[in-house]
Design an enzyme around this catalytic site. Structure first.
Site, PDB file in Angstrom:
ATOM      1  N   ARG A  29       8.585  10.532 -13.903  1.00 10.45           N
ATOM      2  CA  ARG A  29       7.210  10.309 -14.323  1.00 10.45           C
ATOM      3  C   ARG A  29       6.614   9.138 -13.543  1.00 10.45           C
ATOM      4  O   ARG A  29       7.182   8.052 -13.477  1.00 10.45           O
ATOM      5  CB  ARG A  29       7.156  10.002 -15.820  1.00 10.45           C
ATOM      6  CG  ARG A  29       7.732  11.117 -16.693  1.00 10.45           C
ATOM      7  CD  ARG A  29       6.837  12.345 -16.674  1.00 10.45           C
ATOM      8  NE  ARG A  29       7.384  13.413 -17.520  1.00 10.45           N
ATOM      9  CZ  ARG A  29       6.797  14.601 -17.672  1.00 10.45           C
ATOM     10  NH1 ARG A  29       5.661  14.864 -17.050  1.00 10.45           N
ATOM     11  NH2 ARG A  29       7.356  15.517 -18.446  1.00 10.45           N
ATOM     12  N   ILE A  42      -9.169   5.251  10.241  1.00 11.86           N
ATOM     13  CA  ILE A  42      -9.915   5.211   8.984  1.00 11.86           C
ATOM     14  C   ILE A  42      -9.603   3.921   8.232  1.00 11.86           C
ATOM     15  O   ILE A  42     -10.508   3.271   7.688  1.00 11.86           O
ATOM     16  CB  ILE A  42      -9.597   6.454   8.130  1.00 11.86           C
ATOM     17  CG1 ILE A  42     -10.173   7.706   8.802  1.00 11.86           C
ATOM     18  CG2 ILE A  42     -10.147   6.304   6.718  1.00 11.86           C
ATOM     19  CD1 ILE A  42      -9.750   9.009   8.168  1.00 11.86           C
ATOM     20  N   SER A 186       3.825  -2.561  17.211  1.00 16.70           N
ATOM     21  CA  SER A 186       4.778  -3.300  16.391  1.00 16.70           C
ATOM     22  C   SER A 186       5.994  -3.568  17.260  1.00 16.70           C
ATOM     23  O   SER A 186       6.166  -2.968  18.331  1.00 16.70           O
ATOM     24  CB  SER A 186       5.170  -2.480  15.165  1.00 16.70           C
ATOM     25  OG  SER A 186       5.922  -1.332  15.571  1.00 16.70           O
ATOM     26  N   ASP A 255      -2.887  -1.948  10.122  1.00 17.92           N
ATOM     27  CA  ASP A 255      -4.295  -1.556  10.254  1.00 17.92           C
ATOM     28  C   ASP A 255      -5.221  -2.695   9.845  1.00 17.92           C
ATOM     29  O   ASP A 255      -6.267  -2.917  10.466  1.00 17.92           O
ATOM     30  CB  ASP A 255      -4.581  -0.318   9.399  1.00 17.92           C
ATOM     31  CG  ASP A 255      -3.777   0.888   9.846  1.00 17.92           C
ATOM     32  OD1 ASP A 255      -3.509   1.016  11.055  1.00 17.92           O
ATOM     33  OD2 ASP A 255      -3.408   1.715   8.979  1.00 17.92           O
TER      34      ASP A 255
END
Length: 312
Positions: A29, A42, A186, A255
């Site tokens: 869950r 984006i 990176s 980002d």
């Protein structure tokens, strides 16, 4: 007003949630579910706009998931230019396991892009009007290795500075065109690019300097997570430590770094100061759980703190 455009060839819907423990087979869950528009360009646009700039997102979008991505971008009030494709936009998932504090990230390949589709994208980019074009994210299947170099050629003809943040063939093919203003690998991506271990600051600096000396990029910003980062250009090498924080998630840190660095460069700051601002943004993103990105107040606070630390 600072004006950039971003290109995301392989965008994603970023889904994140948390669960107490991760098990195989059993149903787990989750709670605190979040959906956000994702993919390098984006994400860069989201942070750049938060910092007060203008950004237009160019991105590929297809299928039912593509329609959902379009809606999520609209919810974030980003200016967008959708480039339609037949394939389904991918979905990425990040799961935070509360019991261990570990984060599990699942990222798929994404759609195959046809020659007509990527050529349409290239034509659209030829019409871009901006100061900086941020080309960020992986190349989807079907797109040629030199695609980002072709994008840079078209942008450079119009005196647009191109910023590249990719990996694998997208990074190698983009640099091969020798038209990049700033590249942000990176440390892992730089190791893959060079095929070397790069176990010391000296070897990392040497690899970055090689990119500059060959004319592949004017500035090379290497991000190294908890080890900080390194900036190399014709003026030399700047090595900075990481901003000290307790990280909640690493999603979006790169980002956020890039958005802040480009925002600082676009506002006329020196590359070294822009690099330090970027490191503060990467740290600010790491403070946020799930797929959230850096917030401006946190970026500026950490930037001020890092300056005070440097002065001592």
């Amino acid at each position: 007003m600072m004006n950039i455009a971003t290109l995301t060839m392989n965008p994603t819907i970023d889904v994140s949630f948390e669960t107490d423990r991760v098990f195989h087979t059993r149903k787990m869950r989750g709670r605190n579910e979040c959906h956000a528009p994702g993919g390098g360009g984006i994400n860069v646009a989201r942070v750049f706009v938060r910092l007060g700039g203008n950004a237009r997102c160019y991105y590929l979008s297809g299928g039912a998931t593509g329609a959902a991505l379009d809606g999520l971008i609209d919810l974030h009030q980003l200016v967008r230019s959708r480039i339609a494709i037949a394939g389904e936009t991918r979905v990425s998932t990040s799961v935070y396991e509360r019991g261990s504090g570990h984060e599990y990230r699942f990222v798929t390949e994404g759609p195959t892009v046809s020659p007509g589709e990527w050529q349409d994208c290239l034509d659209r980019i030829g019409e871009v009007r901006c100061d900086y074009l941020v080309v960020s994210g992986s190349l989807p299947r079907g797109v040629p290795e030199d695609f980002y170099a072709q994008v840079a050629d078209r942008a450079n003809e119009r005196d647009i500075r191109v910023v590249l943040d990719s990996s694998g063939r997208g990074l190698a093919g983009g640099l091969a065109g020798r038209g990049i203003y700033l590249v942000k690998p990176s440390i892992g991506e730089l190791r893959s690019l060079t095929g070397r271990d790069l176990a010391s600051d000296e070897t990392i600096a040497e690899a970055a300097k090689g990119i500059v000396d060959r004319g592949e990029a004017e500035h090379v910003a290497v991000t190294m997570g908890r080890d900080g980062g390194l900036l190399c250009n014709a003026s030399g090498v700047l090595r900075l430590p990481a901003v000290p924080i307790k990280a909640a998630s690493t999603v979006g840190a790169g980002d956020s770094f890039l958005a802040a660095m480009v925002h600082s460069l676009a506002s006329g700051q020196a590359p070294g100061d822009a690099f330090r601002f970027g490191l503060a943004a990467g740290a600010a993103a790491a403070l946020t759980p799930g797929t959230d990105l850096a917030q401006p107040d946190e970026i500026r606070r950490l930037f001020a703190d890092s300056g005070a630390s440097s002065a001592r």
